[in-house]
Structures are given as structure tokens and as C-alpha cells.
Scaffold this motif. Structure first.
Motif, mmCIF file in Angstrom:
data_model
loop_
_atom_site.group_PDB
_atom_site.id
_atom_site.type_symbol
_atom_site.label_atom_id
_atom_site.label_comp_id
_atom_site.label_asym_id
_atom_site.label_seq_id
_atom_site.Cartn_x
_atom_site.Cartn_y
_atom_site.Cartn_z
ATOM 1 N N ALA A 91 -22.716 -25.759 -2.087
ATOM 2 C CA ALA A 91 -22.438 -25.111 -0.719
ATOM 3 C C ALA A 91 -22.906 -25.716 0.743
ATOM 4 N N LEU A 92 -23.545 -26.856 0.345
ATOM 5 C CA LEU A 92 -23.721 -28.201 1.337
ATOM 6 C C LEU A 92 -22.827 -28.488 1.656
ATOM 7 N N ARG A 93 -22.896 -28.883 0.430
ATOM 8 C CA ARG A 93 -21.571 -30.002 -0.048
ATOM 9 C C ARG A 93 -20.286 -30.042 1.534
ATOM 10 N N TRP A 94 -19.852 -29.453 1.835
ATOM 11 C CA TRP A 94 -18.810 -28.488 1.400
ATOM 12 C C TRP A 94 -18.656 -27.527 2.730
ATOM 13 N N LEU A 95 -20.166 -27.312 3.530
ATOM 14 C CA LEU A 95 -20.097 -26.696 4.185
ATOM 15 C C LEU A 95 -19.580 -27.256 5.779
ATOM 16 N N GLU A 96 -19.226 -28.304 6.317
ATOM 17 C CA GLU A 96 -18.697 -28.798 7.214
ATOM 18 C C GLU A 96 -17.375 -27.859 7.344
ATOM 19 N N TYR A 97 -16.836 -27.594 6.402
ATOM 20 C CA TYR A 97 -15.517 -26.661 5.728
ATOM 21 C C TYR A 97 -15.452 -25.494 7.127
ATOM 22 N N LEU A 98 -16.275 -24.356 6.614
ATOM 23 C CA LEU A 98 -16.263 -24.070 6.975
ATOM 24 C C LEU A 98 -16.767 -23.232 9.092
#
Length: 195
Positions: A79-86
């Protein structure tokens, strides 16, 4: 208006199957749908992501940084690894589950569980115990379908015939437990979480 959903996890968690079921359901509901997958080292605990975009007309399957309406993480650290996409104000649904990736297993990275949980809590993510629920209903492997059920509920997509989609896309002997898992996932999302 196009909606963008990013599903992320670690190889072996069934992220791709959940995305394919979601895509099939959305197509059957009449939406234009585009899906793309990034497998990483999916057989060896690598990061796996799947991007699903739907609406009346979708031009690209790719979600840009800051473009996802909802991030569904099958594993906490992902979840944190992909957070910038949110996108700002986007929703996070994350599974209370730890699965060490290759960098952690080889000692090249550290799993900072407390820090991960604090950050996800700060971001007001919806924490689900899908792994626990999967064991409760008798098969750890249906964790992905539980998360799919939670996603469907949180996106208000319950009017699609998900039961039929599951019947058409999973092996016959696993149909009943997958339908049960899907329904349990829907129950995990409260009305308050949708507000």
C-alpha cells in the motif's frame, strides 16, 4: 467520468484473478474497461500490480501518478509502495497481512511494520482482516476474493451479477467458497466507510 482502481500485492496472492473478475463484471455492466498488469517477479514474492480503468469511454489502461480513485492493497507494505498513485482524497483498502518480498527475504530491505501501520492509519485507510476471514471460511487462498467483495461494496457496484462472474471464471470445485468469500468481503465494508 472514468474511475481508476489500482490493485497491488505480492506474487501468489491472486491480485490478477481479482482484477480479471472485476474487469469482466464492469464490461458486462456496459462500461468501457481497460486493464493492465505489471507482474514483477510474481513467482518469487515480487510486487504485482493491476490497473483497471472504467467509464463511458476509456482511452488508456494506465493510471498516472496521483490518478487512482481507489488503491486496494493485498499486503500492507505494498500500500505504501504504490501510494503516490492515489489521488488526493482517494480511498485505500488494505489487507492486514504481511508477506515478505524478495528484498526483505534477502536482507536488502527491512519490513518496518509499526511505521507502515501508523502511516496507513494516518491516511485513513480501511483496514480489512481478509486473511483471517479467509481462514475462518476454510481456505486461505480466497483472501483475494474477499478483498474484491470489499472493493465492489465500497465502489457501489453491487448491482452487477458477481455470483455469475465467479461461476464463469473459477474452477467448479472452488465456486461455492469463492462466492462465500465475495459475500464476506462485502460485509467487511460498513456503510460508514462509504461516506
Amino acid at each position: 467520468m472514468t474511475k481508476s482502481i489500482l490493485l497491488v500485492g505480492v506474487g501468489g496472492q491472486g491480485t490478477i484473478l481479482a482484477s480479471k473478475l472485476l474487469t469482466t463484471g464492469l464490461m458486462e455492466a456496459g462500461y468501457d474497461v481497460k486493464m493492465s498488469e505489471i507482474h514483477g517477479m510474481s513467482q518469487r514474492g515480487g510486487s504485482v500490480s493491476s490497473q483497471v480503468r472504467y467509464g463511458s469511454e476509456v482511452y488508456s489502461p494506465v493510471i498516472e501518478i496521483g490518478g487512482a480513485d481507489i488503491l486496494v492493497s493485498f499486503e500492507k507494505m505494498e500500500a505504501l509502495r504504490w501510494l503516490e498513485y492515489l489521488k488526493p482524497g482517494g480511498k485505500i483498502i488494505y489487507n492486514n497481512y504481511r508477506m515478505d518480498s524478495m528484498p526483505i527475504l534477502t536482507g536488502k530491505a527491512e519490513y518496518k511494520e509499526e511505521e507502515i501501520e501508523k502511516e496507513l492509519d494516518r491516511l485513513n485507510g480501511s483496514l480489512l482482516n481478509a486473511a483471517e476471514k479467509a481462514l475462518e471460511i476454510g481456505n486461505a487462498k480466497v483472501m483475494n476474493i474477499i478483498l474484491l467483495g470489499a472493493l465492489v461494496k465500497s465502489m457501489n457496484l453491487e448491482d452487477i451479477n458477481w455470483e455469475q462472474i465467479i461461476k464463469d471464471n473459477v474452477k467448479e470445485k472452488f465456486i461455492d467458497i469463492n462466492i462465500k468469500a465475495f459475500n464476506e468481503g462485502m460485509k467487511l465494508v460498513s456503510k460508514e466507510a462509504l461516506a
